[in-house]
Scaffold this motif. Structure first.
Motif, PDB file in Angstrom:
ATOM      1  N   ALA A   1      -7.746  17.913  -8.473  1.00 27.43           N
ATOM      2  CA  ALA A   1      -6.546  17.222  -8.372  1.00 27.43           C
ATOM      3  C   ALA A   1      -6.597  16.407  -7.091  1.00 27.43           C
ATOM      4  O   ALA A   1      -6.041  15.364  -7.071  1.00 27.43           O
ATOM      5  N   GLN A   2      -7.060  17.077  -6.043  1.00 29.37           N
ATOM      6  CA  GLN A   2      -7.062  16.415  -4.761  1.00 29.37           C
ATOM      7  C   GLN A   2      -7.945  15.339  -4.446  1.00 29.37           C
ATOM      8  O   GLN A   2      -7.644  14.297  -3.911  1.00 29.37           O
ATOM      9  N   LEU A   3      -9.190  15.691  -5.203  1.00 32.70           N
ATOM     10  CA  LEU A   3     -10.263  14.425  -5.142  1.00 32.70           C
ATOM     11  C   LEU A   3      -9.556  13.035  -6.043  1.00 32.70           C
ATOM     12  O   LEU A   3      -9.848  12.181  -5.554  1.00 32.70           O
ATOM     13  N   ALA A   4      -8.770  13.495  -7.102  1.00 28.33           N
ATOM     14  CA  ALA A   4      -8.066  12.311  -7.806  1.00 28.33           C
ATOM     15  C   ALA A   4      -7.161  11.711  -6.886  1.00 28.33           C
ATOM     16  O   ALA A   4      -7.096  10.429  -7.072  1.00 28.33           O
ATOM     17  N   LYS A   5      -6.520  12.354  -6.085  1.00 24.68           N
ATOM     18  CA  LYS A   5      -5.583  11.691  -5.112  1.00 24.68           C
ATOM     19  C   LYS A   5      -6.410  10.804  -4.067  1.00 24.68           C
ATOM     20  O   LYS A   5      -6.109   9.620  -3.809  1.00 24.68           O
TER      21      LYS A   5
ATOM     22  N   PHE B   1       0.951  -1.239  -0.027  1.00 22.67           N
ATOM     23  CA  PHE B   1       0.140   0.030  -0.062  1.00 22.67           C
ATOM     24  C   PHE B   1       0.955   1.299   0.163  1.00 22.67           C
ATOM     25  O   PHE B   1       1.741   1.447   0.612  1.00 22.67           O
ATOM     26  N   ALA B   2       0.780   2.151  -0.930  1.00 25.91           N
ATOM     27  CA  ALA B   2       1.521   3.252  -1.215  1.00 25.91           C
ATOM     28  C   ALA B   2       0.581   4.500  -1.032  1.00 25.91           C
ATOM     29  O   ALA B   2      -0.593   4.473  -1.651  1.00 25.91           O
ATOM     30  N   ARG B   3       0.694   5.353  -0.162  1.00 24.95           N
ATOM     31  CA  ARG B   3      -0.303   6.520   0.027  1.00 24.95           C
ATOM     32  C   ARG B   3       0.046   7.712  -0.849  1.00 24.95           C
ATOM     33  O   ARG B   3      -0.581   8.651  -0.897  1.00 24.95           O
TER      34      ARG B   3
ATOM     35  N   PHE C   1      -9.957  12.580   4.304  1.00 28.65           N
ATOM     36  CA  PHE C   1     -11.103  11.720   4.441  1.00 28.65           C
ATOM     37  C   PHE C   1     -12.075  12.129   5.551  1.00 28.65           C
ATOM     38  O   PHE C   1     -13.296  11.883   5.493  1.00 28.65           O
ATOM     39  N   ARG C   2     -11.575  13.106   6.521  1.00 29.16           N
ATOM     40  CA  ARG C   2     -12.501  13.648   7.487  1.00 29.16           C
ATOM     41  C   ARG C   2     -13.543  14.646   6.596  1.00 29.16           C
ATOM     42  O   ARG C   2     -14.505  14.934   6.824  1.00 29.16           O
ATOM     43  N   ALA C   3     -12.836  15.410   5.675  1.00 25.34           N
ATOM     44  CA  ALA C   3     -13.594  16.396   5.030  1.00 25.34           C
ATOM     45  C   ALA C   3     -14.602  15.847   3.994  1.00 25.34           C
ATOM     46  O   ALA C   3     -15.893  16.103   3.778  1.00 25.34           O
ATOM     47  N   LEU C   4     -14.298  14.697   3.559  1.00 22.91           N
ATOM     48  CA  LEU C   4     -15.226  13.997   2.765  1.00 22.91           C
ATOM     49  C   LEU C   4     -16.372  13.051   3.434  1.00 22.91           C
ATOM     50  O   LEU C   4     -17.211  12.617   2.959  1.00 22.91           O
ATOM     51  N   ALA C   5     -15.987  13.070   4.774  1.00 20.08           N
ATOM     52  CA  ALA C   5     -17.007  12.212   5.403  1.00 20.08           C
ATOM     53  C   ALA C   5     -18.484  12.842   5.899  1.00 20.08           C
ATOM     54  O   ALA C   5     -19.273  12.326   6.259  1.00 20.08           O
TER      55      ALA C   5
ATOM     56  N   LEU D   1      -8.188   5.045  -2.888  1.00 21.78           N
ATOM     57  CA  LEU D   1      -9.215   4.252  -2.705  1.00 21.78           C
ATOM     58  C   LEU D   1      -9.188   3.172  -3.911  1.00 21.78           C
ATOM     59  O   LEU D   1      -9.304   1.837  -3.462  1.00 21.78           O
ATOM     60  N   MET D   2      -8.698   3.223  -4.898  1.00 16.79           N
ATOM     61  CA  MET D   2      -8.259   2.200  -6.052  1.00 16.79           C
ATOM     62  C   MET D   2      -7.237   1.422  -5.530  1.00 16.79           C
ATOM     63  O   MET D   2      -7.408   0.235  -5.522  1.00 16.79           O
ATOM     64  N   GLN D   3      -6.282   1.854  -4.953  1.00 16.55           N
ATOM     65  CA  GLN D   3      -5.240   1.037  -4.299  1.00 16.55           C
ATOM     66  C   GLN D   3      -5.811   0.108  -3.148  1.00 16.55           C
ATOM     67  O   GLN D   3      -5.368  -1.031  -3.263  1.00 16.55           O
TER      68      GLN D   3
END
Length: 118
Positions: free
Chosen positions: A83-87, A3-5, A17-21, A92-94
């Motif tokens: 771009a940040q959403l793509a990260k 797993f690479a972040r 992920f807190r912001a997206l929650a 999540l894809m990883q």
């Protein structure tokens, strides 16, 4: 699979992920990415909450790098940052691939013939 972040630190991932929650924050991002940039006051008119509450949501999105703000006269114009959403999507894809790999390994293990029990 390891797993690479990516280029995000653990703290940045937590903010992202807190912001997206939160439903309201996800809606703000969706509105900004689907349409034009908007002022904080224009965004606030779309929600049944105070201007200050929407401003706090936008601030949290900004801290996570999901939106940017700039001054235009007396207004603060908010832009989505795809771009940040793509990260986040890449991360999540990883994770999805990691789980699929583990499931394939488990399937292979279960498919192996077993010696008869005594």
């Amino acid at each position: 699979m390891v797993f690479a972040r990516g280029s995000l630190s653990n703290t940045e991932l937590d903010r992202l992920f807190r912001a997206l929650a939160d439903t309201t924050r996800r809606d703000i991002i969706a509105r900004l990415l689907a349409g034009e940039p908007a002022s904080v006051s224009a965004l606030a008119k779309r929600y049944d909450m105070s201007f200050a509450a929407v401003q706090k949501h936008v601030a949290m999105l900004e801290e996570a790098g999901l939106v940017t703000k700039h001054a235009q006269g007396r207004e603060r114009i908010v832009h989505g940052n795809p771009a940040q959403l793509a990260k986040a999507r890449g991360l999540l894809m990883q994770l999805e691939q990691l789980w699929f790999s583990r499931i394939r390994q488990l399937d292979a293990l279960l498919a192996e013939p077993r010696p008869p029990r005594k």
